[in-house]
Write a protein that holds these residues in place. Sequence first.
Motif, PDB file in Angstrom:
ATOM      1  N   ASP B 229      -2.129 -37.672 -73.696  1.00  0.00           N
ATOM      2  CA  ASP B 229      -3.383 -36.946 -73.515  1.00  0.00           C
ATOM      3  C   ASP B 229      -3.298 -35.506 -73.997  1.00  0.00           C
ATOM      4  O   ASP B 229      -4.281 -34.955 -74.479  1.00  0.00           O
ATOM      5  CB  ASP B 229      -3.750 -36.909 -72.027  1.00  0.00           C
ATOM      6  N   GLN B 230      -2.121 -34.903 -73.839  1.00  0.00           N
ATOM      7  CA  GLN B 230      -1.974 -33.502 -74.218  1.00  0.00           C
ATOM      8  C   GLN B 230      -2.200 -33.334 -75.716  1.00  0.00           C
ATOM      9  O   GLN B 230      -2.865 -32.402 -76.138  1.00  0.00           O
ATOM     10  CB  GLN B 230      -0.569 -33.009 -73.850  1.00  0.00           C
ATOM     11  N   ALA B 234      -5.579 -31.527 -77.351  1.00  0.00           N
ATOM     12  CA  ALA B 234      -5.442 -30.415 -78.298  1.00  0.00           C
ATOM     13  C   ALA B 234      -6.193 -30.726 -79.589  1.00  0.00           C
ATOM     14  O   ALA B 234      -6.858 -29.863 -80.155  1.00  0.00           O
ATOM     15  CB  ALA B 234      -3.968 -30.152 -78.587  1.00  0.00           C
ATOM     16  N   ARG B 243      -0.753 -26.035 -85.181  1.00  0.00           N
ATOM     17  CA  ARG B 243      -1.202 -25.234 -84.037  1.00  0.00           C
ATOM     18  C   ARG B 243      -0.998 -26.018 -82.736  1.00  0.00           C
ATOM     19  O   ARG B 243      -0.655 -25.445 -81.712  1.00  0.00           O
ATOM     20  CB  ARG B 243      -2.689 -24.877 -84.183  1.00  0.00           C
ATOM     21  N   ARG B 247       1.186 -24.291 -79.916  1.00  0.00           N
ATOM     22  CA  ARG B 247       0.554 -23.728 -78.720  1.00  0.00           C
ATOM     23  C   ARG B 247       0.580 -24.665 -77.515  1.00  0.00           C
ATOM     24  O   ARG B 247       0.478 -24.211 -76.385  1.00  0.00           O
ATOM     25  CB  ARG B 247      -0.900 -23.352 -79.032  1.00  0.00           C
ATOM     26  N   VAL B 248       0.649 -25.969 -77.751  1.00  0.00           N
ATOM     27  CA  VAL B 248       0.544 -26.888 -76.608  1.00  0.00           C
ATOM     28  C   VAL B 248       1.861 -27.608 -76.324  1.00  0.00           C
ATOM     29  O   VAL B 248       2.304 -27.677 -75.179  1.00  0.00           O
ATOM     30  CB  VAL B 248      -0.582 -27.919 -76.852  1.00  0.00           C
ATOM     31  N   PRO B 251       5.549 -25.011 -76.062  1.00  0.00           N
ATOM     32  CA  PRO B 251       5.679 -24.276 -74.796  1.00  0.00           C
ATOM     33  C   PRO B 251       6.081 -25.167 -73.616  1.00  0.00           C
ATOM     34  O   PRO B 251       6.726 -24.707 -72.685  1.00  0.00           O
ATOM     35  CB  PRO B 251       4.282 -23.695 -74.576  1.00  0.00           C
ATOM     36  N   GLN B 252       5.700 -26.432 -73.678  1.00  0.00           N
ATOM     37  CA  GLN B 252       6.045 -27.320 -72.574  1.00  0.00           C
ATOM     38  C   GLN B 252       7.502 -27.790 -72.641  1.00  0.00           C
ATOM     39  O   GLN B 252       7.974 -28.477 -71.741  1.00  0.00           O
ATOM     40  CB  GLN B 252       5.113 -28.534 -72.558  1.00  0.00           C
TER      41      GLN B 252
END
Lengths: 390, 336
Positions: B229-230, B234, B243, B247-248, B251-252
């Motif tokens: 889903d992430q 995005a 990107r 950005r998503v 970082p995780q």
Amino acid sequence: MAETQLDDVRKVFTETDGNEIVAVNDVSIDIEDGEFLVLVGPSGCGKSTTLRMIAGLETISDGDIRLDDRVINDVPAKDRDIAMVFQSYALYPHMTVRENMAFGLEESTDLSDDEIAARVEETAEMMGIDPLLDRKPEELSGGQQQRVALGRAIVREPAVFLMDEPLSNLDAKLRAQMRTELQQLQEQLETTTVYVTHDQTEAMTMGDRIAILNDGELQQVGTPLECYHEPANVFVADFIGEPAMNFFDVTRRDADGDGAVLVNETLEYTVSADISTAIGDRDDLVLGVRPEDISIERSEGDQRRADGHTVPASVTVVEPTGDENIVYLDLGADRSERIIATIDGMSQVEAGDRVVVHVPEDAVHVFDGETNEALHNRRVESNEPRVPNV
Amino acid sequence: MKRFLLLLRSIRRTQGEGPESERTSGERRVMTDGGTSEKRSTFQRWLDSDIVQSAPFWLPPFLLMGFFVYAAIGWNFLLSLTEYSGFGDPDYSNLGLQNYWAMLDDPGMWAATRNTFVLLVGFTVVCLIVGLLLALLLDREIRFSRSFRTIYLLPFALSFIVTAQFWRWMYNVNNGIINQFIGVFGLGPYSWLGSPKLVLGAVIFALVWQFSGYTMIIYLAALRSIPNDQYEAARADGASTVRMYWRVIIPQLRPAMVSATVTLVLFALKAFDFLYATFDGYRPRRGADILATKMVRESFGRSEWAYGSSIALMLFVLSLGVITPYLYNQYKRGNL
């Protein structure tokens, strides 16, 4: 805001061993500008796949998807001007609520930071989540996360909202509350919305129109009341409404005059000329009647009313819900057929009672037993539609 | 020993095992109910406490660890304060910090410290980047991704002695494959392991080759735990692939990056075995000497035991400096 058209859209998944699975089979729906369309069906019916094809997260095997007459089959998701709300909410866990909401605007528009911040604040205020703006998703309750997920979609001001079972992770009370709120929000924003759910209650209460899918095939598109009172086939009749419609496999026998009698081992149901005409010379039939249309009369022994619309039964289970009682009945002398009736909550019926079940003729549906298509639907007073019992 | 037996008995008593203990506990209860029971002494309560009761389980490893690890560190510190060198026994009567002052004046020490830091930072950063790129590529469900994963991880399964020997051959000035290869483009030959300017880079490159598979696996595990889903959210939010990752997704991966960094840094601080195998001993070429090799050389090559000990303690402090923030972070998150 935009008109969205699905034109013979088809999705075929190829398994590793070469097997082809048709997930969505030639579905065509015209979604009007500002409409709230609910895609509903049992799990695996292709509703989520359809939504994901509109979103651009799934390729289209065949057919066209058009947004305002522009074919968007090959437009990547990021350029489609859609916003999606996921069942899991899919909030970015490392970002605050503010950053979550700003992300879409930062990626898809050229707005300045100030404009983005202003829009985020404005939307957060509208959604009542402004006190949460500086928190991380993990610090929010399920209901708050859901609100943020909605806010993240709304702040984008997209042409179409796509929602994939957004309420199914909430508890029953909150779900009912959010249902109303979502509807109000959509009416206020007037943004075209496609909403996927497996819950027929959500479909009935929220949608301007609902599209019912089964096994990848579109069964019916219509207003909730159309689908309820004039189901196109046995599947729709069975799926919409809770408790579900009662069905009897029957065959036709000619009666006096223009009428006919629908019979099976436990039932002899007399129908008048117009139903008989609708049936034609088909022999394999399904008789359907909604639980709330059945009335129960106390009886001594096995007596039938003369109109041929009654049948003796015995009560097996009574489930009181307060406003009504859900009554399970076994029909006939040999109790071979089980039906469900909902009756007024104040009436006194107990398990073991011998009763007579009355099924009024203007409430019955007749379906073709082979094709499952509806041949005759119940009569509805057009100026005063009955409020369905869902 | 007597206390231990007593302890065992008290454990048996609390477990209520055997007819004898049943009787005693029964008697005790009667006495308390009658209000005439003896008051349990503080000592008795101490014997019944959890920490004493569980001592048979934690005490032996505690003593062993304490003696062989922490006492050894303490002794090492004590040695570094003496002037112990050559044959004979250390003299503990005259302790002082002279070894640490000597370190400040030792240019070899400064060079080794500098090289240690270059190795540490260069190796860790490059490993993290290469491992991340490999993991991101393998996570995109490419064909044969399982085979690639094995191929990339394989170097990590090999012994340093083996990989060091490989690289020695490949870095050979005259007939090594690397000089042969760049010779095709008219470059070289370079003395990869001989030149003070190149040697550290060459060592770092070889180590990165061996360790990036390990970082990749750590990243891959973290990537697999990010729900689909992430990615889709995005994309629906309008992010391009680059990107989206920047950005998503990346970082995780922060927790994975932190634990990989700690492992890599701790390894880099004591990359002794690789250098030992590469240079056939603890005398690396000029430009590749690190604290670990210098420590061993001072102690076992020159028998400067006290000076070697003080270098060892420096390494220990550096390691602590790396691991303390990590442990503190884990403690704050409640993982310890």
